[in-house]
Design an enzyme around this catalytic site. Structure first.
Site, mmCIF file in Angstrom:
data_model
loop_
_atom_site.group_PDB
_atom_site.id
_atom_site.type_symbol
_atom_site.label_atom_id
_atom_site.label_comp_id
_atom_site.label_asym_id
_atom_site.label_seq_id
_atom_site.Cartn_x
_atom_site.Cartn_y
_atom_site.Cartn_z
ATOM 1 N N CYS A 154 -5.230 15.855 -19.390
ATOM 2 C CA CYS A 154 -4.966 14.965 -20.639
ATOM 3 C C CYS A 154 -4.337 13.609 -20.403
ATOM 4 C CB CYS A 154 -4.319 15.633 -21.757
ATOM 5 S SG CYS A 154 -2.544 16.114 -21.281
ATOM 6 N N GLY A 183 3.357 -4.391 8.934
ATOM 7 C CA GLY A 183 2.960 -3.136 8.990
ATOM 8 C C GLY A 183 1.978 -2.485 8.515
ATOM 9 N N HIS A 207 -1.651 1.576 -4.324
ATOM 10 C CA HIS A 207 -1.859 2.830 -4.157
ATOM 11 C C HIS A 207 -1.013 3.728 -4.806
ATOM 12 C CE1 HIS A 207 -4.103 1.699 -0.020
ATOM 13 N NE2 HIS A 207 -4.744 1.500 -1.092
ATOM 14 N N ASP A 226 6.081 4.599 -1.409
ATOM 15 C CA ASP A 226 7.537 5.297 -1.394
ATOM 16 C C ASP A 226 8.622 4.498 -2.337
ATOM 17 O OD1 ASP A 226 7.967 2.916 0.002
ATOM 18 O OD2 ASP A 226 7.341 3.834 2.092
ATOM 19 N N CYS A 232 -2.172 21.240 -21.572
ATOM 20 C CA CYS A 232 -3.807 21.640 -21.426
ATOM 21 C C CYS A 232 -3.996 22.695 -20.210
ATOM 22 C CB CYS A 232 -4.514 20.553 -21.362
ATOM 23 S SG CYS A 232 -4.420 19.693 -19.679
ATOM 24 N N GLN A 262 0.836 -1.298 -0.073
ATOM 25 C CA GLN A 262 -0.074 0.146 -0.031
ATOM 26 C C GLN A 262 0.906 1.148 0.148
ATOM 27 O OE1 GLN A 262 -3.573 -0.589 3.029
ATOM 28 N NE2 GLN A 262 -1.905 -2.011 3.538
HETATM 29 N N1 LIG Z 1 5.252 4.629 3.503
HETATM 30 C C1 LIG Z 1 4.411 5.198 2.638
HETATM 31 O O1 LIG Z 1 4.282 4.967 1.337
HETATM 32 C C2 LIG Z 1 2.929 5.559 3.439
HETATM 33 C C3 LIG Z 1 2.937 6.291 4.645
HETATM 34 C C4 LIG Z 1 1.764 6.763 5.110
HETATM 35 C C5 LIG Z 1 0.763 6.386 4.646
HETATM 36 N N2 LIG Z 1 0.434 5.662 3.397
HETATM 37 C C6 LIG Z 1 -0.931 5.278 2.987
HETATM 38 O O2 LIG Z 1 -1.645 5.195 4.039
HETATM 39 C C7 LIG Z 1 -2.517 4.179 4.015
HETATM 40 C C8 LIG Z 1 -2.634 3.450 5.414
HETATM 41 O O3 LIG Z 1 -2.829 2.216 5.450
HETATM 42 P P1 LIG Z 1 -1.624 0.872 6.113
HETATM 43 O O4 LIG Z 1 -2.232 0.036 6.620
HETATM 44 O O5 LIG Z 1 -0.685 0.910 5.054
HETATM 45 O O6 LIG Z 1 -0.945 1.784 7.413
HETATM 46 P P2 LIG Z 1 -1.553 2.558 8.760
HETATM 47 O O7 LIG Z 1 -0.739 3.865 9.095
HETATM 48 O O8 LIG Z 1 -3.204 2.371 8.504
HETATM 49 O O9 LIG Z 1 -1.147 1.383 9.689
HETATM 50 C C9 LIG Z 1 0.328 1.134 9.890
HETATM 51 C C10 LIG Z 1 0.242 0.091 10.903
HETATM 52 O O10 LIG Z 1 1.566 -0.169 11.284
HETATM 53 C C11 LIG Z 1 1.972 -0.264 12.542
HETATM 54 N N3 LIG Z 1 3.339 0.211 12.680
HETATM 55 C C12 LIG Z 1 3.825 1.334 12.673
HETATM 56 N N4 LIG Z 1 5.226 1.358 12.532
HETATM 57 C C13 LIG Z 1 5.666 0.136 12.489
HETATM 58 C C14 LIG Z 1 6.766 -0.901 12.751
HETATM 59 N N5 LIG Z 1 7.940 -0.192 12.906
HETATM 60 N N6 LIG Z 1 6.721 -2.190 12.872
HETATM 61 C C15 LIG Z 1 5.490 -2.599 13.136
HETATM 62 N N7 LIG Z 1 4.257 -2.132 12.879
HETATM 63 C C16 LIG Z 1 4.318 -0.751 12.956
HETATM 64 C C17 LIG Z 1 1.119 0.517 13.165
HETATM 65 O O11 LIG Z 1 0.949 0.643 14.573
HETATM 66 C C18 LIG Z 1 -0.129 0.266 12.190
HETATM 67 O O12 LIG Z 1 -1.052 -0.667 12.886
HETATM 68 C C19 LIG Z 1 -2.255 3.410 2.793
HETATM 69 O O13 LIG Z 1 -3.210 3.612 1.963
HETATM 70 C C20 LIG Z 1 -0.994 3.852 2.411
HETATM 71 O O14 LIG Z 1 -1.020 4.031 0.772
HETATM 72 C C21 LIG Z 1 1.782 5.092 2.963
HETATM 73 ZN ZN LIG Z 2 -2.695 18.134 -19.528
#
Ligand SMILES: NC(=O)c1ccc[n+]([C@@H]2O[C@H](COP(=O)([O-])OP(=O)(O)OC[C@H]3O[C@@H](n4cnc5c(N)ncnc54)[C@H](O)[C@@H]3O)[C@@H](O)[C@H]2O)c1
Ligand SMILES: [Zn+2]
Length: 261
Positions: free
Chosen positions: A132, A195, A121, A106, A158, A103
């Site tokens: 466009c 995570g 995502h 990064d 555009c 999800q």
């Molecule tokens: N790094 C990224 O690309 C990024 C950052 C923030 C949000 N998002 C987006 O946010 C949305 C949130 O959903 P999600 O389920 O990915 O995230 P979330 O934020 O809902 O959940 C993250 C989970 O990871 C746990 N966590 C945090 N650090 C941890 C670690 N070091 N070890 C173990 N567990 C840990 C938290 O307690 C939480 O339960 C997604 O749609 C995603 O696309 C992405």
């Molecule tokens: Zn355009």
């Protein structure tokens, strides 16, 4: 001691698997300095992602979205993979994990060396014109922002606003990636979930595909999730530590098995 036993079990399950996949969320990247959405003290407490990261808000006022994006982006761009990403990439390179469904936007799985990564995502490094559909690189957009200090950056063709190729709240997910993720989840004998709070739809439904066809879940997350009681193994700890320990243990078992042959 209990954790050691669980790490051994997880390593064994993965080693014996045939169609294992990983499903990752923002939690695997917090140890790289990128805050998750639901953690404490993050930027998201100030700027609710459901509001600021919503497609409706983007359409109403793209400049608001871009002002936040510029605050968040430098941290995302400079982040480096942590031991959790490296452990998952190793499992994928060893052909134990057949794919990583993430999800995250990064690109840290790929930066750690993983190849088969499905980004459900989207990705922070590409930008697309909302009018466009012309595609822009990160460098092109940064150049635009420097030249014309004004939000949002707009399309050369555009003049419509540009948007990062990430899925905002209220937008549909990329069709191929989500279809492929469902197929992989259904086929998976093991799904290693790392995570993720498992609260963002439709990704949070993927584990059900695995369970329905007799597959097993391994969950590594520092907080409980609603699927903990349906998982074979649950470890509430940091992904950077636990995933590395699982890989280490898996290699030990593998070497032992090979010398015993
Ligand atoms: N790094 C990224 O690309 C990024 C950052 C923030 C949000 N998002 C987006 O946010 C949305 C949130 O959903 P999600 O389920 O990915 O995230 P979330 O934020 O809902 O959940 C993250 C989970 O990871 C746990 N966590 C945090 N650090 C941890 C670690 N070091 N070890 C173990 N567990 C840990 C938290 O307690 C939480 O339960 C997604 O749609 C995603 O696309 C992405
Ligand atoms: Zn355009």
């Amino acid at each position: 001691m209990i954790e050691e036993k669980k790490i051994h079990q997880a390593a064994k399950l993965l080693l014996d698997s045939k169609t294992a996949i990983a499903l990752t969320g923002a939690g695997v990247s917090t140890e790289s300095g990128i805050p998750d959405f639901r953690g404490e003290g993050g930027i998201w407490e100030q700027y609710k992602p459901e509001i600021y990261g919503n497609i409706k808000s983007f359409l109403t006022d793209p400049s608001k979205f871009w002002a936040l994006a510029e605050k968040v982006a430098p941290n995302l761009f400079k982040a480096k993979p942590n031991p959790g990403h490296i452990a998952l990439a190793e499992l994928e390179n060893m052909n134990i994990l057949k794919a990583i469904i993430t999800q995250n936007i990064d690109e840290l799985h790929q930066k750690a060396g993983a190849v088969i990564v499905y980004e459900v995502h989207g990705n922070i490094n590409r930008f697309v014109c909302f009018g466009c559909r012309a595609s822009y690189t990160k460098d092109q957009v940064i150049k635009k922002l420097k030249k014309k200090k004004q939000y949002p950056p707009t399309c050369d063709m555009c003049a419509a606003p540009l948007k990062p190729s990430v899925v905002l709240f209220g937008e549909s997910l990329p069709t191929f990636e989500i279809y492929q993720s469902q197929a992989l989840a259904q086929k998976a004998d093991i799904m290693l979930i790392a995570g993720s709070s498992l609260s963002v739809a439709p990704v949070c439904d993927l584990p059900a595909y695995t369970l329905r066809d007799g597959g097993k879940l391994i969950i590594v997350n520092d907080r409980p999730t609603h699927l903990d009681e349906r998982a074979e193994i649950v470890i509430h700890d940091k992904t950077g530590i636990i995933l590395s320990l699982i890989v280490e243990e898996l290699k030990k078992i593998k070497t032992k098995n090979e010398t015993n042959k």
